[in-house]
Design a protein around this motif. Sequence first.
Motif, PDB file in Angstrom:
ATOM      1  N   GLY A 183       0.823  -1.197   0.000  1.00  0.00           N
ATOM      2  CA  GLY A 183       0.000   0.000   0.000  1.00  0.00           C
ATOM      3  C   GLY A 183       0.862   1.254   0.000  1.00  0.00           C
ATOM      4  O   GLY A 183       2.092   1.199   0.066  1.00  0.00           O
ATOM      5  N   GLN A 184       0.187   2.398  -0.060  1.00  0.00           N
ATOM      6  CA  GLN A 184       0.894   3.666   0.011  1.00  0.00           C
ATOM      7  C   GLN A 184       1.509   3.841   1.404  1.00  0.00           C
ATOM      8  O   GLN A 184       0.832   3.668   2.414  1.00  0.00           O
ATOM      9  CB  GLN A 184      -0.066   4.823  -0.272  1.00  0.00           C
ATOM     10  CG  GLN A 184      -0.647   4.820  -1.671  1.00  0.00           C
ATOM     11  CD  GLN A 184       0.371   5.221  -2.739  1.00  0.00           C
ATOM     12  OE1 GLN A 184       1.493   5.613  -2.416  1.00  0.00           O
ATOM     13  NE2 GLN A 184      -0.034   5.133  -3.992  1.00  0.00           N
ATOM     14  N   ALA A 185       2.790   4.169   1.444  1.00  0.00           N
ATOM     15  CA  ALA A 185       3.466   4.347   2.730  1.00  0.00           C
ATOM     16  C   ALA A 185       2.866   5.524   3.498  1.00  0.00           C
ATOM     17  O   ALA A 185       2.463   6.530   2.904  1.00  0.00           O
ATOM     18  CB  ALA A 185       4.960   4.569   2.508  1.00  0.00           C
ATOM     19  N   ILE A 186       2.793   5.381   4.814  1.00  0.00           N
ATOM     20  CA  ILE A 186       2.292   6.425   5.701  1.00  0.00           C
ATOM     21  C   ILE A 186       3.489   7.028   6.437  1.00  0.00           C
ATOM     22  O   ILE A 186       4.167   6.337   7.206  1.00  0.00           O
ATOM     23  CB  ILE A 186       1.278   5.854   6.710  1.00  0.00           C
ATOM     24  CG1 ILE A 186       0.099   5.220   5.979  1.00  0.00           C
ATOM     25  CG2 ILE A 186       0.806   6.936   7.684  1.00  0.00           C
ATOM     26  CD1 ILE A 186      -0.818   4.406   6.884  1.00  0.00           C
ATOM     27  N   GLU A 187       3.753   8.275   6.187  1.00  0.00           N
ATOM     28  CA  GLU A 187       4.890   8.954   6.815  1.00  0.00           C
ATOM     29  C   GLU A 187       4.411   9.674   8.074  1.00  0.00           C
ATOM     30  O   GLU A 187       3.559  10.555   8.014  1.00  0.00           O
ATOM     31  CB  GLU A 187       5.522   9.955   5.848  1.00  0.00           C
ATOM     32  CG  GLU A 187       6.031   9.330   4.550  1.00  0.00           C
ATOM     33  CD  GLU A 187       7.226   8.418   4.760  1.00  0.00           C
ATOM     34  OE1 GLU A 187       7.860   8.511   5.847  1.00  0.00           O
ATOM     35  OE2 GLU A 187       7.525   7.630   3.844  1.00  0.00           O
TER      36      GLU A 187
END
Length: 265
Positions: A183-187
């Motif tokens: 998935g899209q990385a969460i920063e």
Amino acid sequence: MATRDKSALVQPSRGLLSLFANYLHWYIGRHFHAIRVANLRRFPSTAGPLIVYANHASWWDPLAFIVISRYFLPTACHYAPMDAVALKHYGFLRKLGLFGIEASTPRGAAQFLRTAREVLSTPNAVLWVTPEGQFTDMRTRPAIFRPGLAALVARLGPCTLVPLAFEYTFWDERLPEILLSCGQAIEVVDGGMHSTEEWNDQLAYALEATQDELAAIAKLRDPAHFTPILSGRVGVSGLYDAWKRLVALLSGRAYQGSHGSIRRL
């Protein structure tokens, strides 16, 4: 005599990991046609501080974790929690990066938070977790997380989280596929900016979105959408291959003897 802390970290043994990964290459290859990963470009190229969290689809998850972790970041030290009672019977797993926690207890929650923060403060280390805490069908909505992961994030400074979706499915071979999608990385800049409840909702939503994306790709039954990182057996005999050729001929499709290539880990 002092009692050894069962949640204490043991640095993974690279030699033992290499041997075990070779065994898993054979063992998983006996039971699955392939492990394939979609959206591989989304996975960070560096380790720290990094948390990978995934849905808990089956008994095979931790074995697949070991294989794919060596593919994603082969030089990093990878860690994951495990029920302390089970780990007691398989002590060698500590040398593979597993650490014990007392499941479903306040003491276990404290162990997880303490040890997870130690992992994330270690250079070049990655933490792998399955926040559902039990086997759950990947289509279950909403995703129900135990509070440990969100409580951890709410206590952290800068870090990155990657939702990872798992699905086990059959395509055209006798054996099933292990499919994954990054998935899209969460920063995270400062975890304390949100409450545990807010983080829990955000993390669960991100994993649900990743699972939905994987389900849509899996339905296409097209290996071109994935990167193969391990391939197992194809077919079972000449008779089986002959049957596949006949089915392809009758359906007007090109015959394909295999849908992936073996990648040694």
